[in-house]
Design a protein around this motif. Structure first.
Motif, PDB file in Angstrom:
ATOM      1  N   LYS A 262     -42.918  -6.434  13.892  1.00  0.00           N
ATOM      2  CA  LYS A 262     -44.321  -6.343  14.282  1.00  0.00           C
ATOM      3  C   LYS A 262     -44.852  -7.702  14.742  1.00  0.00           C
ATOM      4  CE  LYS A 262     -45.438  -2.497  11.179  1.00  0.00           C
ATOM      5  NZ  LYS A 262     -46.200  -2.092   9.968  1.00  0.00           N
ATOM      6  N   THR A 263     -44.432  -8.765  14.037  1.00  0.00           N
ATOM      7  CA  THR A 263     -44.847 -10.118  14.413  1.00  0.00           C
ATOM      8  C   THR A 263     -44.332 -10.475  15.803  1.00  0.00           C
ATOM      9  OG1 THR A 263     -44.829 -10.808  12.090  1.00  0.00           O
ATOM     10  CG2 THR A 263     -44.759 -12.548  13.743  1.00  0.00           C
ATOM     11  N   LEU A 264     -43.075 -10.108  16.084  1.00  0.00           N
ATOM     12  CA  LEU A 264     -42.509 -10.364  17.405  1.00  0.00           C
ATOM     13  C   LEU A 264     -43.284  -9.601  18.487  1.00  0.00           C
ATOM     14  CD1 LEU A 264     -38.641 -10.267  16.791  1.00  0.00           C
ATOM     15  CD2 LEU A 264     -40.056 -12.260  17.287  1.00  0.00           C
ATOM     16  N   GLU A 265     -43.622  -8.352  18.201  1.00  0.00           N
ATOM     17  CA  GLU A 265     -44.356  -7.539  19.172  1.00  0.00           C
ATOM     18  C   GLU A 265     -45.704  -8.168  19.497  1.00  0.00           C
ATOM     19  OE1 GLU A 265     -43.549  -2.947  19.154  1.00  0.00           O
ATOM     20  OE2 GLU A 265     -43.837  -3.582  17.084  1.00  0.00           O
ATOM     21  N   VAL A 266     -46.408  -8.651  18.469  1.00  0.00           N
ATOM     22  CA  VAL A 266     -47.701  -9.301  18.686  1.00  0.00           C
ATOM     23  C   VAL A 266     -47.526 -10.554  19.539  1.00  0.00           C
ATOM     24  CG1 VAL A 266     -49.603 -10.524  17.562  1.00  0.00           C
ATOM     25  CG2 VAL A 266     -48.728  -8.387  16.587  1.00  0.00           C
ATOM     26  N   PHE A 267     -46.491 -11.329  19.240  1.00  0.00           N
ATOM     27  CA  PHE A 267     -46.235 -12.567  19.971  1.00  0.00           C
ATOM     28  C   PHE A 267     -45.944 -12.289  21.450  1.00  0.00           C
ATOM     29  CE2 PHE A 267     -43.213 -15.745  21.588  1.00  0.00           C
ATOM     30  CZ  PHE A 267     -43.988 -16.883  21.447  1.00  0.00           C
ATOM     31  N   LEU A 268     -45.198 -11.207  21.719  1.00  0.00           N
ATOM     32  CA  LEU A 268     -44.786 -10.903  23.094  1.00  0.00           C
ATOM     33  C   LEU A 268     -45.826 -10.104  23.874  1.00  0.00           C
ATOM     34  CD1 LEU A 268     -41.048  -9.939  22.473  1.00  0.00           C
ATOM     35  CD2 LEU A 268     -41.946 -12.104  23.342  1.00  0.00           C
ATOM     36  N   SER A 269     -46.888  -9.669  23.196  1.00  0.00           N
ATOM     37  CA  SER A 269     -47.870  -8.800  23.857  1.00  0.00           C
ATOM     38  C   SER A 269     -48.575  -9.476  25.029  1.00  0.00           C
ATOM     39  CB  SER A 269     -48.911  -8.321  22.842  1.00  0.00           C
ATOM     40  OG  SER A 269     -49.620  -9.422  22.286  1.00  0.00           O
ATOM     41  N   ASP A 270     -48.587 -10.799  25.054  1.00  0.00           N
ATOM     42  CA  ASP A 270     -49.234 -11.530  26.149  1.00  0.00           C
ATOM     43  C   ASP A 270     -48.311 -11.696  27.350  1.00  0.00           C
ATOM     44  OD1 ASP A 270     -51.575 -11.824  24.734  1.00  0.00           O
ATOM     45  OD2 ASP A 270     -50.971 -13.726  23.837  1.00  0.00           O
ATOM     46  N   TYR A 271     -47.061 -11.251  27.235  1.00  0.00           N
ATOM     47  CA  TYR A 271     -46.079 -11.442  28.304  1.00  0.00           C
ATOM     48  C   TYR A 271     -45.605 -10.074  28.791  1.00  0.00           C
ATOM     49  CZ  TYR A 271     -46.057 -16.093  26.201  1.00  0.00           C
ATOM     50  OH  TYR A 271     -46.423 -17.312  25.686  1.00  0.00           O
ATOM     51  N   ASN A 272     -46.229  -9.592  29.858  1.00  0.00           N
ATOM     52  CA  ASN A 272     -45.941  -8.239  30.336  1.00  0.00           C
ATOM     53  C   ASN A 272     -44.505  -8.063  30.811  1.00  0.00           C
ATOM     54  OD1 ASN A 272     -48.574  -7.406  29.848  1.00  0.00           O
ATOM     55  ND2 ASN A 272     -49.274  -8.073  31.866  1.00  0.00           N
ATOM     56  N   GLN A 273     -43.858  -9.166  31.221  1.00  0.00           N
ATOM     57  CA  GLN A 273     -42.515  -9.050  31.773  1.00  0.00           C
ATOM     58  C   GLN A 273     -41.444  -9.031  30.681  1.00  0.00           C
ATOM     59  OE1 GLN A 273     -44.334 -11.707  31.669  1.00  0.00           O
ATOM     60  NE2 GLN A 273     -43.169 -13.632  31.657  1.00  0.00           N
ATOM     61  N   LEU A 274     -41.839  -9.249  29.438  1.00  0.00           N
ATOM     62  CA  LEU A 274     -40.873  -9.282  28.336  1.00  0.00           C
ATOM     63  C   LEU A 274     -40.935  -7.990  27.528  1.00  0.00           C
ATOM     64  CD1 LEU A 274     -41.337 -12.934  27.009  1.00  0.00           C
ATOM     65  CD2 LEU A 274     -39.693 -12.086  28.689  1.00  0.00           C
ATOM     66  N   HIS A 275     -39.761  -7.492  27.145  1.00  0.00           N
ATOM     67  CA  HIS A 275     -39.673  -6.254  26.367  1.00  0.00           C
ATOM     68  C   HIS A 275     -38.758  -6.480  25.177  1.00  0.00           C
ATOM     69  CE1 HIS A 275     -41.622  -4.017  29.649  1.00  0.00           C
ATOM     70  NE2 HIS A 275     -40.915  -4.812  30.438  1.00  0.00           N
ATOM     71  N   LEU A 276     -39.164  -5.923  24.040  1.00  0.00           N
ATOM     72  CA  LEU A 276     -38.450  -6.163  22.790  1.00  0.00           C
ATOM     73  C   LEU A 276     -37.610  -4.947  22.399  1.00  0.00           C
ATOM     74  CD1 LEU A 276     -38.091  -8.082  20.330  1.00  0.00           C
ATOM     75  CD2 LEU A 276     -40.057  -6.920  19.286  1.00  0.00           C
ATOM     76  N   TYR A 277     -36.376  -5.200  21.992  1.00  0.00           N
ATOM     77  CA  TYR A 277     -35.460  -4.144  21.556  1.00  0.00           C
ATOM     78  C   TYR A 277     -34.829  -4.538  20.229  1.00  0.00           C
ATOM     79  CZ  TYR A 277     -35.749  -3.036  26.544  1.00  0.00           C
ATOM     80  OH  TYR A 277     -36.203  -2.750  27.796  1.00  0.00           O
ATOM     81  N   SER A 278     -34.453  -3.550  19.460  1.00  0.00           N
ATOM     82  CA  SER A 278     -33.709  -3.803  18.237  1.00  0.00           C
ATOM     83  C   SER A 278     -32.231  -3.537  18.499  1.00  0.00           C
ATOM     84  CB  SER A 278     -34.193  -2.898  17.108  1.00  0.00           C
ATOM     85  OG  SER A 278     -33.345  -3.020  15.977  1.00  0.00           O
ATOM     86  N   LEU A 279     -31.397  -4.533  18.194  1.00  0.00           N
ATOM     87  CA  LEU A 279     -29.953  -4.383  18.376  1.00  0.00           C
ATOM     88  C   LEU A 279     -29.260  -4.015  17.065  1.00  0.00           C
ATOM     89  CD1 LEU A 279     -29.229  -7.418  20.740  1.00  0.00           C
ATOM     90  CD2 LEU A 279     -29.947  -5.089  21.304  1.00  0.00           C
ATOM     91  N   GLY A 280     -30.060  -3.742  16.038  1.00  0.00           N
ATOM     92  CA  GLY A 280     -29.472  -3.348  14.755  1.00  0.00           C
ATOM     93  C   GLY A 280     -29.693  -4.406  13.692  1.00  0.00           C
ATOM     94  N   VAL A 281     -30.207  -3.995  12.557  1.00  0.00           N
ATOM     95  CA  VAL A 281     -30.434  -4.836  11.376  1.00  0.00           C
ATOM     96  C   VAL A 281     -31.248  -6.082  11.713  1.00  0.00           C
ATOM     97  CG1 VAL A 281     -29.406  -5.827   9.308  1.00  0.00           C
ATOM     98  CG2 VAL A 281     -28.240  -3.984  10.499  1.00  0.00           C
ATOM     99  N   ASP A 282     -30.589  -7.235  11.887  1.00  0.00           N
ATOM    100  CA  ASP A 282     -31.324  -8.503  12.018  1.00  0.00           C
ATOM    101  C   ASP A 282     -31.213  -9.099  13.409  1.00  0.00           C
ATOM    102  OD1 ASP A 282     -28.652  -9.021  11.833  1.00  0.00           O
ATOM    103  OD2 ASP A 282     -28.808 -10.671  10.414  1.00  0.00           O
ATOM    104  N   ASN A 283     -30.918  -8.296  14.420  1.00  0.00           N
ATOM    105  CA  ASN A 283     -30.785  -8.798  15.785  1.00  0.00           C
ATOM    106  C   ASN A 283     -31.786  -8.127  16.707  1.00  0.00           C
ATOM    107  OD1 ASN A 283     -28.325 -10.594  15.683  1.00  0.00           O
ATOM    108  ND2 ASN A 283     -27.478  -8.717  14.827  1.00  0.00           N
ATOM    109  N   PHE A 284     -32.446  -8.957  17.565  1.00  0.00           N
ATOM    110  CA  PHE A 284     -33.450  -8.454  18.501  1.00  0.00           C
ATOM    111  C   PHE A 284     -33.181  -9.028  19.882  1.00  0.00           C
ATOM    112  CE2 PHE A 284     -35.264  -8.507  14.291  1.00  0.00           C
ATOM    113  CZ  PHE A 284     -35.943  -7.318  14.193  1.00  0.00           C
TER     114      PHE A 284
END
Length: 284
Positions: A262-284
């Motif tokens: 959730k913290t990462l999503e908030v941080f990236l919300s100002d950057y429309n060209q960036l998208h967040l994915y989960s690669l499993g457990v502790d990798n994004f």
């Protein structure tokens, strides 16, 4: 005597003619309902989403001569909320309209709530008698309706309802038992189809979503990369995350990952060209 015989014969013929006409009208009425049911059953095949199926079903029911209005409610958080309704009658009930489902609450004594709570079809052939118990009945009565039928929607006849379909009629005689029987079968078909749509949606979400964080998963990322000419990817990994699980437990670790995403999503919300994915457990 001859005149009396003729008069009796004329009276008998008149009564028989009236009975035949009434039987014909009744068959025509049932035939119209059967046609409505058949039209909606076609929607089960052509509709692409549950939302489309429910909305178009309400519209088709409203086209039937006596009905003119129908809506479908979904069950969530202890209340029935409208999911779809026909656009006739200027939408008697707003989208924020709901019916509580507390068993000991007075509004829950109303027929629509009782249909869900008892998992049974409820027919009200005199709305005036029920109007004191229900805001819904009172609104329908003010709109000129005389009767309603509430039909639970469920995956099958053995399941608890996930929704309810409500049909209003202007017929002063209310709903005929054969009519209700046909509408019951229709509700069963709509419930089965809606459940199938929901299961398909859940399965697709399962394949494309990380259950712990709710983020799109690795498979979605790989498909997205194929659509970009020069993709740029940054992998973020939490070092020694297993230590958190070992010291504080897996439940704490899962909560930590959820909050971290959730913290990462908030941080990236100002950057429309960036998208967040989960690669499993502790990798994004």
């Amino acid at each position: 005597r001859l005149m009396q015989y003729v008069q009796r014969s004329v009276t008998t013929l008149t009564q028989q003619k009236q009975q035949i006409q009434e039987a014909f009208d009744y068959e025509c009425y049932l035939e119209a309902i059967l046609q409505t049911v058949a039209d909606i059953n076609k929607l089960l095949i052509v509709a692409k989403t549950a939302e489309e199926l429910l909305q178009r079903s309400c519209e088709r029911l409203a086209d039937h001569g006596d009905y003119a209005f129908a809506w479908v409610g979904g069950i969530r958080d202890g209340k029935i909320s409208i999911q779809a309704q026909s656009t006739t009658c200027d939408r008697i009930f707003g989208h924020d309209f709901y019916i509580p489902l507390e068993r000991h609450d007075k509004p829950s004594a109303a027929p629509i709530a009782q249909s869900v709570l008892t998992n049974q079809t409820k027919v009200v052939n005199n709305l005036e008698k029920e109007s004191s118990l229900s805001v819904c009945c009172r609104k329908a009565l003010d709109a000129g309706f005389k009767a309603l039928v509430a039909l639970p929607l469920r995956a099958d006849s053995y399941s608890d309802p996930f929704g309810v379909m409500v049909i209003f009629s202007r017929n002063p005689h209310g709903f005929d038992p054969k009519e209700v029987e046909m509408l019951n079968e229709l509700a069963g078909d709509i419930g089965f189809a809606t459940n199938a749509f929901n299961q398909e949606r859940e399965f697709k979400a399962y394949l494309t979503t990380d259950l712990l964080t709710g983020l799109a998963n690795r498979s979605v990322l790989l498909e997205r990369i194929k659509t970009i000419d020069e993709p740029e990817v940054m992998v973020l990994s939490i070092n020694d995350f297993k230590n958190i699980n070992e010291v504080y437990g897996f439940e704490f670790g899962d909560t930590f990952i959820g909050e971290f995403s959730k913290t990462l999503e908030v941080f990236l919300s100002d950057y429309n060209q960036l998208h967040l994915y989960s690669l499993g457990v502790d990798n994004f």
